[in-house]
Write an enzyme that holds these catalytic residues in place. Structure first.
Site, PDB file in Angstrom:
ATOM      1  N   LYS A  54       0.843  -1.209   0.000  1.00 36.00           N
ATOM      2  CA  LYS A  54       0.000   0.000   0.000  1.00 36.00           C
ATOM      3  C   LYS A  54       0.876   1.256   0.000  1.00 36.00           C
ATOM      4  O   LYS A  54       0.664   2.191  -0.781  1.00 36.00           O
ATOM      5  CB  LYS A  54      -0.933  -0.003   1.231  1.00 36.00           C
ATOM      6  CG  LYS A  54      -2.076  -0.992   1.101  1.00 36.00           C
ATOM      7  CD  LYS A  54      -2.846  -1.213   2.399  1.00 36.00           C
ATOM      8  CE  LYS A  54      -3.850  -2.347   2.195  1.00 36.00           C
ATOM      9  NZ  LYS A  54      -4.579  -2.766   3.404  1.00 36.00           N
ATOM     10  N   GLN A  98      -4.718  -1.300   9.562  1.00 40.93           N
ATOM     11  CA  GLN A  98      -4.680  -2.641   8.980  1.00 40.93           C
ATOM     12  C   GLN A  98      -5.324  -3.653   9.930  1.00 40.93           C
ATOM     13  O   GLN A  98      -5.018  -3.703  11.122  1.00 40.93           O
ATOM     14  CB  GLN A  98      -3.216  -3.015   8.676  1.00 40.93           C
ATOM     15  CG  GLN A  98      -3.033  -4.321   7.923  1.00 40.93           C
ATOM     16  CD  GLN A  98      -3.580  -4.302   6.501  1.00 40.93           C
ATOM     17  OE1 GLN A  98      -3.713  -3.253   5.877  1.00 40.93           O
ATOM     18  NE2 GLN A  98      -3.925  -5.470   5.986  1.00 40.93           N
ATOM     19  N   ASP A 121     -10.968   3.262   3.640  1.00 41.77           N
ATOM     20  CA  ASP A 121     -11.364   1.844   3.559  1.00 41.77           C
ATOM     21  C   ASP A 121     -12.879   1.716   3.342  1.00 41.77           C
ATOM     22  O   ASP A 121     -13.361   0.678   2.891  1.00 41.77           O
ATOM     23  CB  ASP A 121     -11.053   1.150   4.902  1.00 41.77           C
ATOM     24  CG  ASP A 121      -9.878   0.200   4.828  1.00 41.77           C
ATOM     25  OD1 ASP A 121      -9.599  -0.313   3.737  1.00 41.77           O
ATOM     26  OD2 ASP A 121      -9.269  -0.039   5.888  1.00 41.77           O
TER      27      ASP A 121
HETATM   28  N1  GUN Z   1      -6.843  -6.480   6.101  1.00 40.77           N
HETATM   29  C1  GUN Z   1      -7.014  -7.228   4.956  1.00 40.77           C
HETATM   30  N2  GUN Z   1      -7.596  -6.489   3.995  1.00 40.77           N
HETATM   31  C2  GUN Z   1      -7.801  -5.246   4.525  1.00 40.77           C
HETATM   32  C3  GUN Z   1      -8.346  -4.053   3.999  1.00 40.77           C
HETATM   33  O1  GUN Z   1      -8.817  -3.957   2.849  1.00 40.77           O
HETATM   34  N3  GUN Z   1      -8.361  -2.983   4.847  1.00 40.77           N
HETATM   35  C4  GUN Z   1      -7.882  -3.056   6.132  1.00 40.77           C
HETATM   36  N4  GUN Z   1      -7.961  -1.964   6.886  1.00 40.77           N
HETATM   37  N5  GUN Z   1      -7.367  -4.163   6.640  1.00 40.77           N
HETATM   38  C5  GUN Z   1      -7.315  -5.244   5.837  1.00 40.77           C
END
Ligand code: GUN
Length: 302
Positions: A54, A98, A121
């Site tokens: 990311k 996350q 998100d």
């Molecule tokens: N953990 C796995 N996929 C995601 C996601 O798309 N967003 C977040 N915040 N955590 C994750």
């Protein structure tokens, strides 16, 4: 006839180039760039690799990016204070915590503490509500469903009046994509059915689908005879079914399988996403798009 492959890896490049160009223009005109912070608590290897990608992608498109790594024993109070700090930081337009979080931290409380206008998100209840209302209300569609919709549109698949069947009812994929596809507007306006573990006859519903979106987390669940000839098949499943040694790096890597029997399905479908290289690359791409949107909302440009 073999189906057309809808490649997330190629669509990602198109979108990232568009984002990069827009960021450069905004920087020139307004003197700001989108700011994204990713907060990682602990050292879960999968989470580290997601967050690293990311941040790398954010850097590539010209964002101001912060990777905030915290120890596994971080208290809930300390994490809430950190979120409060970024909520107030004008250089930050997107905050991503996350998931999963360690046991001592209440995930719901944390997600609810993020400013809904920085919730790139799209997990905050305010953004879930905005998505449900649709139209101009929507600020941050959740990244995986947004990626799915973008792939359908860019593959030139007609959605208006199409029968869309969604397999799976998760909060992250099934429920939001079903909701997005039934709204009025481009890439939507479909008739949507959601099937799940409580559905009596999965196959009969799937066979009606012009667009079949599968997010069940069950490898090979969808059989070729469940697919309507010519349908568009979007496979969201990323199931680890074993391990192998990478020819490139010599390291152990997971063998991934989707929820659809790909080899057989591609002979029947009109278009289909592969696993890996299909929906997967789109999620991070749409996170970048949401972060750019957040800055544009702030600047009042669109
Ligand atoms: N953990 C796995 N996929 C995601 C996601 O798309 N967003 C977040 N915040 N955590 C994750």
């Amino acid at each position: 006839m073999a189906a057309k492959l809808i490649k997330g890896t190629e669509i990602r490049e198109e979108i990232l180039e568009e984002i990069e160009a827009e960021v450069a223009k905004i920087k020139e005109k307004h003197g700001v760039v989108p700011g994204l912070v990713t907060i990682l608590v602990g050292e879960n290897p999968a989470s580290i690799s997601y967050v690293t990608l990311k941040i790398k992608t954010a850097h590539r498109v010209g964002f101001h990016e912060i990777q905030d790594s915290q120890p596994i024993d971080l208290s809930e109070e300390a994490l809430l204070a950190l979120i409060d700090k970024y909520n107030k930081d004008d250089a930050i337009h997107g905050i991503l915590v996350q998931l999963p979080l360690p046991k001592q931290i209440n995930e719901k409380k944390v997600l609810n503490a993020i400013d809904p206008d920085k919730d790139v998100d799209g997990f905050h209840p305010v953004n879930v509500g905005r998505l449900m209302i649709g139209g101009d209300e929507v600020k941050f569609p959740p990244c995986t469903p947004a990626g799915i919709q973008e792939m359908i549109v860019r593959a030139g698949v007609e959605t208006k009046g199409a029968e869309v069947v969604v397999v799976g009812r998760s909060n992250i994929v099934g429920k939001p994509i079903a909701n997005m596809m039934l709204q009025k507007g481009v890439g939507a306006n479909s008739t949507v059915t959601v099937v799940h573990t409580g559905t009596k006859d999965l196959a009969s519903h799937c066979r009606r689908a012009d667009i079949l979106i599968v997010a069940a987390g069950v490898p090979g669940l969808v059989k070729p005879e469940w697919i309507k000839p010519g349908a568009c098949v979007i496979d969201v499943g990323v199931n680890r079914i074993g391990e192998k040694i990478s020819e490139k790096t010599g390291k152990k890597i997971a063998i991934l399988s989707g929820d659809v029997d790909f080899d057989a399905a591609k002979e029947i479908a009109g278009s289909i996403t592969p696993v890996p290289g299909g929906v997967g690359p789109m999620t991070i791409t749409m996170l970048m798009k949401n972060t750019l949107k957040s800055l544009k909302f702030r600047l009042g440009i669109n």
